[in-house]
Design an enzyme around this catalytic site. Structure first.
Site, mmCIF file in Angstrom:
data_model
loop_
_atom_site.group_PDB
_atom_site.id
_atom_site.type_symbol
_atom_site.label_atom_id
_atom_site.label_comp_id
_atom_site.label_asym_id
_atom_site.label_seq_id
_atom_site.Cartn_x
_atom_site.Cartn_y
_atom_site.Cartn_z
ATOM 1 N N CYS A 138 -2.429 5.094 -2.203
ATOM 2 C CA CYS A 138 -2.779 4.486 -0.752
ATOM 3 C C CYS A 138 -1.476 4.653 0.233
ATOM 4 O O CYS A 138 -1.697 4.896 1.218
ATOM 5 C CB CYS A 138 -3.291 3.172 -0.962
ATOM 6 S SG CYS A 138 -2.303 1.817 -1.771
ATOM 7 N N HIS A 181 -2.666 -2.932 -1.412
ATOM 8 C CA HIS A 181 -3.231 -1.840 -0.805
ATOM 9 C C HIS A 181 -2.351 -1.532 0.476
ATOM 10 O O HIS A 181 -1.558 -2.453 0.927
ATOM 11 C CB HIS A 181 -4.669 -2.135 -0.379
ATOM 12 C CG HIS A 181 -5.235 -0.668 0.066
ATOM 13 N ND1 HIS A 181 -5.519 0.340 -0.758
ATOM 14 C CD2 HIS A 181 -6.094 -0.682 1.326
ATOM 15 C CE1 HIS A 181 -6.188 1.104 0.075
ATOM 16 N NE2 HIS A 181 -6.640 0.760 1.143
ATOM 17 N N ASP A 218 -8.685 3.347 7.286
ATOM 18 C CA ASP A 218 -8.290 3.336 5.783
ATOM 19 C C ASP A 218 -8.081 4.788 5.602
ATOM 20 O O ASP A 218 -9.403 5.371 5.081
ATOM 21 C CB ASP A 218 -8.887 2.617 5.136
ATOM 22 C CG ASP A 218 -8.150 2.311 3.535
ATOM 23 O OD1 ASP A 218 -7.057 3.165 3.444
ATOM 24 O OD2 ASP A 218 -8.440 1.501 2.752
#
Lengths: 318, 661
Positions: free
Chosen positions: B407, B451, B467
């Protein structure tokens, strides 16, 4: 301050725990306070609480509270260890000045066991006893006999720190005990007097009465004579078995006389005491003359005890 | 008892047992030589007790202390600080064993032991640690009992039972104190144990950092919602934003430290929840966007993150309320936007070129963002925990060569491209998702849920979150890390014993969730029971907080508890009353009814004789009772309640019947 409060405290105690030969400890009679160990424990708890506060640690708080509660619960346990205990005076024999007076105290359990009960008179060391459930235990407590007369030991301290030692529960119990203390026996001249109110018929008597050795008259041993009265020195000189005899004064009674002695009254009493013991041992009848008190000649245990008692209590208020 | 009596065998035994139990949990953070020290000291002490060795003399004691100091210095590097202090404390605790001669020494040792148990809580305060600590505490109390000179205290099991019993009886009162005792803030600040392993987000991010975090199954925080739990893909727990990029590393801008709250407008329905945070060693708190946190000493910073004055170094509970649809900084000021456009002077030329191209194709920011996301979706990007190492132009290499990343890679690359295309953007780090515990209806968020995502700014719309990872691995967002990685990647490879690895075993998983539940309750109700939590609970129970009333409640219920315990312990109803005196009192009452009252100080015999004279017809019965009573009471005859009762019965029959007045 302390000294001023002492009689007040004594009077209060006397009202609360009146003297009795048998005392049962109950909530009116038991006092309880943290002991020195308990104070140290409290300091340790405070430190633990500080850890709890400064680290905001709930478990540190928790353990501190748990131990605080243990402390509180220990109050009940310490109290319980004394509550219901019955103390009974168990008597004790008379002793002479300079010996240890022994008081017997009986501890009885009516309900539960009592662990590590300490009793005694404080400057002296306390004696520890366990009392089984519904059973009893005895403790011999000794006090030095320093003065003739009645020895009243005063209030007996009974205390217990069981189970944790953090608290001390105690009571002051007056078992109404007293022991007679006889004067200290002192060897010396035989204090003889010819008799009460009798005119001196035999002039030499008193002179011959000086000193025990001079006094001895001897006669042949006859069966039935006490072996203690045998004159072993004479026997070893080959003079045969002879018996020391005081009976040369027979016909006249033997009187131990306070007034015939010199010295202060304690010394006179000590000398008299010695001779009361000696003569009793030799089974020689004798009488005792004290100022204001006369005990007629006699012999035997009862007579001896009566004489010793008179010596012990001489000059004391009855 | 002023003399210094020795230590009974039983107390010594319990002391040794207690010492072992006290030291055991400390071994997790103590240097190993402490074990050797304890074994040596205990052995020596036992030999002393068996008269085979002597107490150490002054030199030996001094030498041992020097050895201990050297040991602490070697293993801790210092003699100050909490960690060194604890080692020193335990070593003192051990060495005191050797110079323990008298009862007083033993007491010191026992109190030290209690203190050592408390210090162990600073390192470990879970349920297991709390329950375990009851063992050393019981043993220490047993040693305290064993110090009493009684036949009872010489037997091991009764002493242990008594110690355990005392603890049990103390429990209700302890709970009462725990609930009511007012909690205050720290009186002075103290160092925290540094051994306490704290993992978590940091204030800067290199692409590999978050991948590192995802190897840890350690708990980050738990959140319970007051309403229904929102779906997983909406659970973006914000921690902080990273605005500065140096070509390799994203980090927090200095400006973010300024405490000037950004403006935002509430919109939509709020979410209410409470969070129990694990110690992170960092000052920031977690919340969904845009959150309001009810916590003393904490405030919202310019980048919408919540920050506390002190780092979170113990579990922290706080309430929060979030407006997911809020409008954030619709009219931001130019300097703030300039910071969100900052890029290094040089580097990553391919990315910059691509960004320029995108900007030409999509003049609308929204379209550009959509195109970028589509790019990640269509092109063969791979979501993996084991990305290849990147060189100098890390963004370029990732976007065009390796295309494998975590991520952090995606968020960093996207932010870079947005900035290069003239759109203010920044990286947001925090946690995403979490595991729902059905038993307790709360979300557990672990370190591997860490994250990073992106937010960009547009006029009138303010900051909006996006995202990129979702485009590559939607499972990551919808299901969680494990599902996103599939078989290929090692999820918790280096934690073979983590129960999380065996989730497919239903019963084991049930057990694990139940255990987590218990732990959560423990944290909320026990560990978190400080300050505000206490006030809240007490407020719920007692309404308006009034310390007087609380103190009254505490004292009242405490007295009640102690009273009940006293009744149970002392059983006053079982105390047998004196049956003879009772019978005599009945005898007195009987005669009083017939006009004969005992006078003060009148003995039993005198009274009976007088009564016989006044009631001549009943004289034999009266005398019979009095004789029976005297025989039992004073002549040492066996006490018989029945005989007394019988004599009393005969007297009653002999007396003429009379109406009670």
């Amino acid at each position: 301050m302390r000294a001023a409060l002492k009689p007040l405290w004594g009077r209060w105690l006397a009202r609360r725990i009146p003297p009795a030969a048998s005392v049962r400890l109950n909530q009116r009679r038991i006092f309880i306070l943290p002991s020195r160990v308990g104070a140290a424990f409290a300091v340790a708890l405070l430190l633990m609480l500080l850890v709890g506060i400064n680290y905001q640690n709930s478990l540190a708080y928790g353990l501190t509270f748990l131990l605080m509660s243990v402390f509180v619960v220990a109050i009940l346990h310490t109290y319980r260890n004394l509550a219901g205990l019955v103390l009974k005076a168990g008597g004790g024999g008379a002793v002479f000045v300079g010996e240890q007076a022994r008081f017997r105290v009986r501890l009885e359990s009516r309900e539960r066991e009592h662990q590590a009960v300490a009793l005694g008179w404080p400057p002296n060391e306390l004696v520890l006893r366990d009392v089984p459930r519904l059973g009893q235990a005895e403790a011999d407590l000794s006090l030095p006999a320093v003065r003739r007369g009645w020895l009243r030991p005063g209030r007996l301290r009974v205390e217990s720190r069981f189970p944790l030692g953090l608290l001390v529960a105690w009571s002051w119990v007056d078992l109404d005990q007293a022991l007679l203390i006889y004067p200290r026996p002192l060897e010396g001249d035989l204090p003889l007097s010819v008799g009460l109110g009798a005119e001196d018929e035999e002039e030499g008597m008193r002179a011959r009465g000086r000193g025990a050795d001079d006094f001895q008259g001897l006669r042949d041993y006859q069966p039935g004579d006490s072996k203690r009265r045998l004159d072993w020195k004479a026997y070893s000189r080959g003079q045969g078995l002879l018996v020391k005899d005081f009976a040369m004064l027979s016909g006249r009674d033997l009187w131990l006389d306070y007034d015939s002695l010199g010295g202060d009254s304690e010394m006179r009493l000590s000398l008299l005491c010695h001779w009361v013991l000696q003569l009793s041992e030799r089974q020689q009848p004798f009488g005792l003359q004290l100022p204001g008190q006369v005990i007629a000649p006699d012999q035997g245990e009862g007579h001896r005890d009566a004489c010793l008692r008179a010596l012990a209590l001489f000059g004391e208020r009855p | 008892m002023s003399a210094l009596p020795g230590i009974p065998r039983i107390a010594l035994t319990w002391l040794l047992v207690a010492q072992l139990l006290v030291i055991l949990p400390h071994l997790l953070h103590l240097p190993l030589w402490v074990i050797a020290l304890w074994l040596g000291a205990a052995g020596w002490r036992v030999q002393i007790f068996r008269m085979r060795a002597r107490y150490p003399n002054g030199w030996a004691k001094g030498g041992l202390m020097l050895v201990v100091l050297a040991g602490v210095l070697l293993s801790r590097g210092t003699l100050v600080g909490l960690d060194a202090a604890v080692v020193l404390l335990i070593a003192t605790f051990i060495l005191k064993l050797l110079e323990m001669r008298t009862r007083r020494d033993a007491l010191v040792l026992i109190f030290l032991g209690f203190f050592c148990v408390v210090t162990a809580y600073l390192f470990e305060d879970g349920i297991v640690a709390a329950l375990y600590s009851l063992l050393p505490v019981t043993a220490l109390l047993a040693a305290l009992v064993g110090l009493q000179h009684s036949g009872f205290a010489e037997r091991p099991w009764p002493t242990l039972r008594l110690a355990g019993g005392l603890l049990l009886q103390a429990l209700p009162l302890m709970l009462l104190l725990f609930v009511f005792f007012p909690r205050m803030g720290p009186l002075w600040s103290l160092p925290m144990p540094s051994d306490k392993g704290v993992t978590g987000l940091s204030d800067s991010m290199e692409p590999a950092d978050i991948a590192e975090l995802s190897r840890s199954s350690a708990l980050a925080f738990r959140a319970s919602f007051e309403g229904p739990v929102p779906p997983r893909d909406q659970l973006y727990w914000r921690a902080l934003t990273l605005e500065r990029f140096d070509g390799r590393r994203w980090s927090q801008s200095n400006y973010a430290e300024l405490p000037s709250a950004p403006q935002w407008r509430k919109a939509g329905e709020p979410l209410d929840y409470s969070i129990v945070m694990q110690p992170s060693g960092k000052p920031w708190l977690f919340a969904l966007d845009v959150g309001e946190v009810a916590q003393n000493e904490s405030r919202m910073m310019t980048d919408f993150r919540w920050q506390r004055r002190r780092p979170v170094d113990r579990p922290l509970l706080y309430q929060a309320r979030s407006w997911p649809q809020a409008l954030r900084e619709a009219d931001a000021e130019p300097p703030a936007l300039r910071r969100a456009l900052q890029l290094p002077e040089q580097g990553d030329p391919r990315s910059r070129a691509w960004a320029a191209e995108l900007q030409r194709e999509h003049p609308q920011a929204e379209a550009l963002v959509a195109a970028l996301l589509q790019h990640f979706n269509r092109e063969p990007y791979v979501y993996t925990l084991r990305p290849q190492p990147l060189g100098r132009d890390s963004i370029d290499e990732f976007l065009f060569d390796t295309r494998r990343g975590f991520c952090a890679h995606y968020a960093g690359a996207m932010t870079f491209v947005l900035r290069a295309a003239g759109i203010p953007a920044r990286v947001v780090t925090g946690y995403q998702g979490g595991e729902l515990n059905p038993g307790g209806n709360y979300i557990q968020v672990r370190q591997f849920d860490a994250h990073a995502w992106v937010e960009y700014w547009q006029p009138e719309q303010g900051w909006r979150s996006v995202d990129p990872t979702y485009q590559v691995a939607p499972q990551r967002i919808e299901l969680g890390l494990e599902d996103a990685l599939g078989e290929e990647d090692g999820f918790l490879d280096d934690q073979p014993f983590s129960p999380l690895r065996y989730r497919e075993l239903a019963w084991l998983n049930q057990l694990r969730l139940g255990w987590e539940n218990l732990n959560y309750g423990w944290q909320r109700w026990v560990l978190g029971y400080q300050g505000e939590q206490q006030l809240k609970l007490l407020h719920n129970w007692f309404g308006n907080l009034d310390w007087q009333r609380l103190a009254l409640a505490l004292v009242g219920s405490g007295t009640l508890l102690i009273g009940l315990l006293a009744l149970w312990l002392l059983k006053p109803w079982q105390q047998r009353a004196d049956p003879q005196r009772q019978a005599f009192r009945r005898f007195e009452r009987l005669l009083a009814r017939h006009g004969v009252r005992r006078q003060a100080g009148e003995g039993a015999r005198a009274f009976a004789e007088r009564a016989g004279r006044e009631l001549p017809a009943q004289a034999p019965a009266i005398q019979a009772f009095a004789r029976c009573f005297e025989a039992q009471r004073y002549a040492g005859q066996p006490a018989s309640r029945a005989a007394l009762r019988q004599a009393l019965g005969e007297l009653r029959r002999a007396l003429p019947w009379r109406l009670l007045r």
